[in-house]
Design an enzyme around this catalytic site. Structure first.
Site, short mmCIF file in Angstrom:
data_model
loop_
_atom_site.label_atom_id
_atom_site.label_comp_id
_atom_site.label_asym_id
_atom_site.label_seq_id
_atom_site.Cartn_x
_atom_site.Cartn_y
_atom_site.Cartn_z
N ILE A 511 0.84 -1.19 0.00
CA ILE A 511 0.00 0.00 0.00
C ILE A 511 0.88 1.25 0.00
O ILE A 511 1.77 1.38 0.85
CB ILE A 511 -0.93 0.00 1.23
CG1 ILE A 511 -1.75 -1.29 1.28
CG2 ILE A 511 -1.85 1.21 1.20
CD1 ILE A 511 -2.56 -1.44 2.55
N ASN A 518 -1.64 6.05 9.22
CA ASN A 518 -1.50 5.89 10.67
C ASN A 518 -1.17 7.21 11.36
O ASN A 518 -1.70 7.51 12.44
CB ASN A 518 -0.41 4.86 10.98
CG ASN A 518 -0.85 3.44 10.68
OD1 ASN A 518 -2.04 3.14 10.69
ND2 ASN A 518 0.10 2.56 10.42
N ARG A 542 -8.47 -15.42 -7.88
CA ARG A 542 -9.09 -16.71 -8.15
C ARG A 542 -9.09 -17.59 -6.89
O ARG A 542 -8.28 -17.39 -5.99
CB ARG A 542 -8.33 -17.44 -9.26
CG ARG A 542 -8.23 -16.68 -10.57
CD ARG A 542 -7.32 -17.42 -11.54
NE ARG A 542 -6.02 -17.69 -10.93
CZ ARG A 542 -5.11 -18.52 -11.44
NH1 ARG A 542 -5.37 -19.17 -12.57
NH2 ARG A 542 -3.97 -18.72 -10.84
N GLU A 553 2.03 -3.64 5.77
CA GLU A 553 1.06 -3.30 4.72
C GLU A 553 1.36 -4.03 3.41
O GLU A 553 0.89 -3.61 2.34
CB GLU A 553 1.05 -1.79 4.49
CG GLU A 553 2.36 -1.21 3.95
CD GLU A 553 3.32 -0.79 5.05
OE1 GLU A 553 4.18 0.06 4.78
OE2 GLU A 553 3.21 -1.31 6.17
#
Length: 638
Positions: A511, A518, A542, A553
């Site tokens: 990310i 934060n 899938r 993260e």
């Protein structure tokens, strides 16, 4: 109840001082369970001059309590045997003060960390190792065994027991952070009841009686916590307060999981994982073996059982030899009918009873050479939800679950068609759509001439065990697979890739600017973003892909039987969906992706390094993009 004076005097050596941590053993003594089993038990507190293992092996104690280090002891050649793992999760954690800003392992770099080096630091070693943190990254502080060391500033983080020491800091008015190895994929057993190998071999019945009385004590203790706390106030004086003991009692039950598994449950897979960690630490050689560490290895050997017990065990275990044996016995009895009519009648009654036991309690089935079911036990019908009429004449794939890899069945059929037995774990689907796990053994059935004319399968329901294992492989925040599980899957998939010449791609996702979330919105909002992205990954990947939280993260996606082009398309789709998503309070966020294709016979670490290099390049080039790094080829964008 046997009078105490007539009972065998036995010593149980604890690993620590009297507290609720050992409640089950107090209950077994106080409620007379030990006396009923023929024991007069003395329960000894921790002795700083001798470990529980030393006490048992030096005949200072008959039984003891130890951590997962019993695996290390066994690999070092010490003749110790685990009887029951009372704590399904280790309560050993690191605690920091809330105002220190240390909320996870990464913040420990450059800090002082107090814990006991050696066997029982394996949980911390494994956590640091998986996160790429070296011991040289922080300062190790020798343990003081005093929780106040953290408050006095003698250390920045301290090893503690989750079952009691958080209450100590609460009582003192200090807020804390807990760094739990379980959240980073490291899940050990603790408080394992054990004895010596000599004790087991000399008198296995004695060992079983002590084990059964102890587990009965634990069941009583967890249902009558206040009564046990009363004993700790009077008969087993503890230095901690009544409220402290109540806190410990509730937290201890969370470690034992009595509503999910039998108290004392042990898994060979977790023992294997623990052994691997000790080997990674360099505490034993790579070829060191912990064989002989579990009680079952002694109880069910041919030498350990009398004839009748071997017969009953064969019934319970569902051995193919049982069926053949019973048929042979039946035929021989019929041949003796004229001379032994009465004996035959009794034998046939016993035979019918044994066959009925097998039918009702052993999950078994028989198929022809094409896998068509020609017989199924009542136990199989119950677990699958199908009647016998619905099963007979159907392919055994009627219970096949979509999650089971095709390569598993390829290996199964290849093995049994060559005349060998196949054993392994299978996930099956019941008639109502639910699933269940079986530990299966499939054997070929041969004619008198040696020709294979069918197959017989004997199975054990291990659904409860798998549910507990699921807890140990799941990231507690996101619900995705954790780092430990991903490591295991990667190892398995790399072997499968090489064996069957399959494609295998890896996607690493991070990310972008997550720390800002934060910093600006707080960790709770940050956690919600992680949970939301986890849901996106689950929804748009899938079913055959394995998704997990790699750390912080970062997320890892293992794309089975997928070439790099397919993985790039999947990564780009995920990138676009995340970029378009509106996160509550935060708004839009983006993620960067690194993709690589695994190569047969290379190390898992090499492929992961390429994926990480590709991810780093995606960050360098502005984030919110997909980059690919192939072996020997420069990075290329999506």
């Amino acid at each position: 109840m046997n009078p105490t004076w007539a009972n065998e005097k036995v010593v149980l050596q604890l690993k620590w001082l009297h507290q609720f941590q050992f409640a089950g053993y107090y209950a077994a003594k106080e409620k007379g369970y030990y006396a009923e089993a023929g024991f007069d038990v003395t329960i000894k507190e921790r002795n700083s001059s001798v470990t529980p293992v030393e006490a048992v092996l030096n005949n200072q104690a008959d039984f003891g309590i130890v951590g997962s280090s019993i695996i290390l002891d066994r690999m070092k050649g010490l003749p110790v045997v685990a009887l029951a793992a009372v704590f399904q999760h280790s309560p050993l954690v690191l605690i920091t003060l809330a105002d220190s800003g240390i909320i996870g392992p990464y913040e420990l770099k450059g800090k002082r960390v107090m814990y006991s080096k050696g066997a029982d630091d394996a949980t911390f070693f494994a956590m640091f190792h998986q996160l790429g943190i070296n011991e040289s990254d922080f300062e190790h502080v020798a343990p003081s065994f005093d929780a106040g060391s953290l408050i006095r500033g003698e250390t920045d983080a301290i090893a503690s027991y989750l079952t009691n020491q958080p209450y100590y800091y609460k009582e003192k008015g200090y807020d804390i952070h807990i760094i739990n190895p379980i959240n980073f994929g490291v899940d050990f057993y603790d408080d394992i009841l054990f004895t010596s190998e000599k004790s087991v071999r000399d008198n296995p019945e004695r060992t079983l009686k002590f084990l059964e009385a102890s587990m009965k004590g634990w069941r009583y203790a967890l249902e009558n916590k206040d009564e046990v706390i009363g004993w700790l106030d009077s008969k087993y004086p503890s230095e901690i307060s009544h409220n402290y003991l109540q806190f410990e009692a509730e937290e201890t039950e969370k470690m034992i999981l009595p509503n999910m598994v039998d108290i004392g449950h042990m898994s060979s897979e977790r023992f294997h994982r623990i052994a691997d960690i000790y080997k990674q630490q360099g505490l034993v050689d790579e070829d060191a073996s912990y064989s002989g560490v579990t009680l079952g290895e002694y109880l069910y050997t041919q030498d350990a059982l009398p004839f009748w017990a071997k017969f009953v065990f064969a019934v319970a275990g569902g051995s193919l030899l049982l069926t053949i044996f019973l048929v042979g016995i039946n035929r021989r009895l019929k041949a003796m009918v004229d001379n032994r009519a009465i004996e035959l009648s009794e034998a046939q009654a016993n035979l019918a009873r044994y066959v009925d036991i097998v039918d009702r309690y052993v999950i078994s089935s028989q198929t022809d050479l094409n896998g068509i079911i020609i017989d199924a036990s009542t136990a199989f019908c119950e677990v699958s939800g199908y009647s016998k009429n619905e099963l007979i004449g159907q392919s055994h794939s009627i219970v096949k679950h979509a999650d089971t890899l095709q390569s598993t069945y390829q290996d199964l059929w290849s093995t049994i068609k060559q005349g060998n037995a196949w054993a392994g774990e299978l996930k099956n689907q019941a008639k109502d759509g639910s699933f269940y796990w079986l530990d299966a053994r499939i054997d070929p059935i041969r004619s008198k001439t040696g020709d294979i004319y069918g197959y017989i399968s004997i199975r054990q329901n291990i659904t409860d065990k798998k549910q507990v294992e699921q807890l140990s492989i799941t990231d507690s925040l996101t619900g995705l697979n954790n780092r430990m599980y991903l490591d295991n899957v990667l190892s398995d998939e790399f072997r499968r890739m090489s064996r069957y010449t399959l494609d295998l791609s890896i996607i690493l996702c991070d990310i972008d600017f997550f720390k800002m979330i934060n910093d600006n919105y707080g960790h709770l909002i940050g956690d919600q973003v992680l949970i939301s992205i986890s849901k996106i990954l689950r929804l748009y990947c899938r079913d055959v892909d394995v998704i997990g939280r790699w750390g912080g993260e970062e997320f890892l996606i293992i794309c089975r039987e997928t070439n790099v082009e397919g993985a790039m398309i999947a990564a780009e789709k995920l990138r676009a969906i995340i970029s378009d998503h509106v996160f509550p309070r935060v708004g839009h966020k983006t993620a960067s992706f690194g993709v690589t294709l695994a190569v047969p016979d290379e190390a898992v670490e090499d492929a992961l390094q390429r994926a990480d290099q590709a991810l780093y390049r995606a960050k360098e080039l502005g984030r919110n993009r997909v980059e690919c790094q192939l072996k020997g080829i420069e990075n290329k964008p999506a």
